[in-house]
Scaffold this motif. Structure first.
Motif, PDB file in Angstrom:
ATOM      1  N   GLN A   1       0.828  -1.205   0.000  1.00  0.00           N
ATOM      2  CA  GLN A   1       0.000   0.000   0.000  1.00  0.00           C
ATOM      3  C   GLN A   1       0.862   1.254   0.000  1.00  0.00           C
ATOM      4  OE1 GLN A   1      -2.399  -1.052   3.467  1.00  0.00           O
ATOM      5  NE2 GLN A   1      -4.200  -1.028   2.129  1.00  0.00           N
ATOM      6  N   ARG A   2       1.925   1.249   0.779  1.00  0.00           N
ATOM      7  CA  ARG A   2       2.830   2.400   0.818  1.00  0.00           C
ATOM      8  C   ARG A   2       3.429   2.642  -0.562  1.00  0.00           C
ATOM      9  NH1 ARG A   2       7.534   3.472   0.048  1.00  0.00           N
ATOM     10  NH2 ARG A   2       8.213   1.324  -0.059  1.00  0.00           N
ATOM     11  N   PHE A   3       3.851   1.556  -1.218  1.00  0.00           N
ATOM     12  CA  PHE A   3       4.434   1.707  -2.549  1.00  0.00           C
ATOM     13  C   PHE A   3       3.400   2.202  -3.553  1.00  0.00           C
ATOM     14  CE2 PHE A   3       5.483   0.012  -6.761  1.00  0.00           C
ATOM     15  CZ  PHE A   3       6.654   0.706  -6.982  1.00  0.00           C
ATOM     16  N   GLY A   4       2.168   1.715  -3.466  1.00  0.00           N
ATOM     17  CA  GLY A   4       1.111   2.176  -4.366  1.00  0.00           C
ATOM     18  C   GLY A   4       0.882   3.677  -4.253  1.00  0.00           C
ATOM     19  N   LYS A   5       0.842   4.161  -3.021  1.00  0.00           N
ATOM     20  CA  LYS A   5       0.670   5.604  -2.797  1.00  0.00           C
ATOM     21  C   LYS A   5       1.881   6.381  -3.298  1.00  0.00           C
ATOM     22  CE  LYS A   5      -2.303   4.960   1.185  1.00  0.00           C
ATOM     23  NZ  LYS A   5      -2.438   5.096   2.641  1.00  0.00           N
TER      24      LYS A   5
ATOM     25  N   ASN B   1      -5.180  -0.737  -5.547  1.00  0.00           N
ATOM     26  CA  ASN B   1      -6.234   0.068  -4.938  1.00  0.00           C
ATOM     27  C   ASN B   1      -5.667   1.343  -4.312  1.00  0.00           C
ATOM     28  OD1 ASN B   1      -9.031   0.401  -4.243  1.00  0.00           O
ATOM     29  ND2 ASN B   1      -8.433  -0.010  -2.126  1.00  0.00           N
ATOM     30  N   ALA B   2      -4.549   1.232  -3.623  1.00  0.00           N
ATOM     31  CA  ALA B   2      -3.907   2.415  -3.035  1.00  0.00           C
ATOM     32  C   ALA B   2      -3.472   3.382  -4.128  1.00  0.00           C
ATOM     33  CB  ALA B   2      -2.709   1.994  -2.185  1.00  0.00           C
TER      34      ALA B   2
ATOM     35  N   THR C   1      -5.178   7.110  -4.478  1.00  0.00           N
ATOM     36  CA  THR C   1      -4.271   8.247  -4.325  1.00  0.00           C
ATOM     37  C   THR C   1      -4.371   9.157  -5.539  1.00  0.00           C
ATOM     38  OG1 THR C   1      -2.778   6.928  -2.963  1.00  0.00           O
ATOM     39  CG2 THR C   1      -1.884   8.937  -3.931  1.00  0.00           C
ATOM     40  N   LEU C   2      -4.458   8.559  -6.734  1.00  0.00           N
ATOM     41  CA  LEU C   2      -4.636   9.369  -7.943  1.00  0.00           C
ATOM     42  C   LEU C   2      -5.937  10.159  -7.881  1.00  0.00           C
ATOM     43  CD1 LEU C   2      -3.524   6.894 -10.767  1.00  0.00           C
ATOM     44  CD2 LEU C   2      -2.284   8.899  -9.955  1.00  0.00           C
ATOM     45  N   LYS C   3      -7.028   9.469  -7.558  1.00  0.00           N
ATOM     46  CA  LYS C   3      -8.340  10.126  -7.518  1.00  0.00           C
ATOM     47  C   LYS C   3      -8.394  11.204  -6.447  1.00  0.00           C
ATOM     48  CE  LYS C   3     -11.307   6.486  -9.368  1.00  0.00           C
ATOM     49  NZ  LYS C   3     -12.439   5.591  -9.061  1.00  0.00           N
ATOM     50  N   ASP C   4      -7.841  10.921  -5.270  1.00  0.00           N
ATOM     51  CA  ASP C   4      -7.875  11.882  -4.160  1.00  0.00           C
ATOM     52  C   ASP C   4      -7.047  13.126  -4.437  1.00  0.00           C
ATOM     53  OD1 ASP C   4      -9.555  10.201  -2.776  1.00  0.00           O
ATOM     54  OD2 ASP C   4      -7.982   9.408  -1.453  1.00  0.00           O
ATOM     55  N   ASN C   5      -6.106  13.026  -5.354  1.00  0.00           N
ATOM     56  CA  ASN C   5      -5.242  14.161  -5.669  1.00  0.00           C
ATOM     57  C   ASN C   5      -5.605  14.836  -6.985  1.00  0.00           C
ATOM     58  OD1 ASN C   5      -3.075  14.435  -3.513  1.00  0.00           O
ATOM     59  ND2 ASN C   5      -3.148  12.236  -3.871  1.00  0.00           N
ATOM     60  N   GLY C   6      -6.826  14.641  -7.440  1.00  0.00           N
ATOM     61  CA  GLY C   6      -7.341  15.423  -8.550  1.00  0.00           C
ATOM     62  C   GLY C   6      -7.256  14.796  -9.926  1.00  0.00           C
TER      63      GLY C   6
END
Length: 97
Positions: free
Chosen positions: A11-15, A70-71, A75-80
């Protein structure tokens, strides 16, 4: 057995990967389509190398791959990032995992 469910590193790597892609493409959306696609291609080549390096370090199973993707997506969606483009990038990542 329980290490199979240990997905914190994935998850950390995905973010981290999503933030890398976003930071590299920041400000590039105003460019012409051909220049933007060239920039995206270069960024994805570098991101692909990061994914390959991570796969060498971390043994990924189906669960960890799903958590990583999923992460990355959220992260992409949450950052615009637009949902359509975020889904395309996540599909790209899923193929490489």
């Amino acid at each position: 057995m329980f290490s199979w469910f240990s997905s914190a590193e994935s998850q950390r790597f995905g973010k981290e990967l999503a933030m890398f892609v976003l930071s590299e493409l920041a400000g590039s959306t105003e460019k012409r389509a051909d220049k933007f696609s060239g920039k995206v291609e270069k960024v994805l080549v570098r991101a692909d190398q990061r994914v390959r390096d991570f796969k060498v370090r971390e043994r990924l199973n189906v669960y960890k791959k799903a958590k990583l993707a999923n992460a990355f997506l959220w992260t992409l969606k949450d950052n615009g990032c637009s949902p359509e483009y975020a889904n395309q990038l996540t599909d790209w990542l899923s193929v490489r995992l």
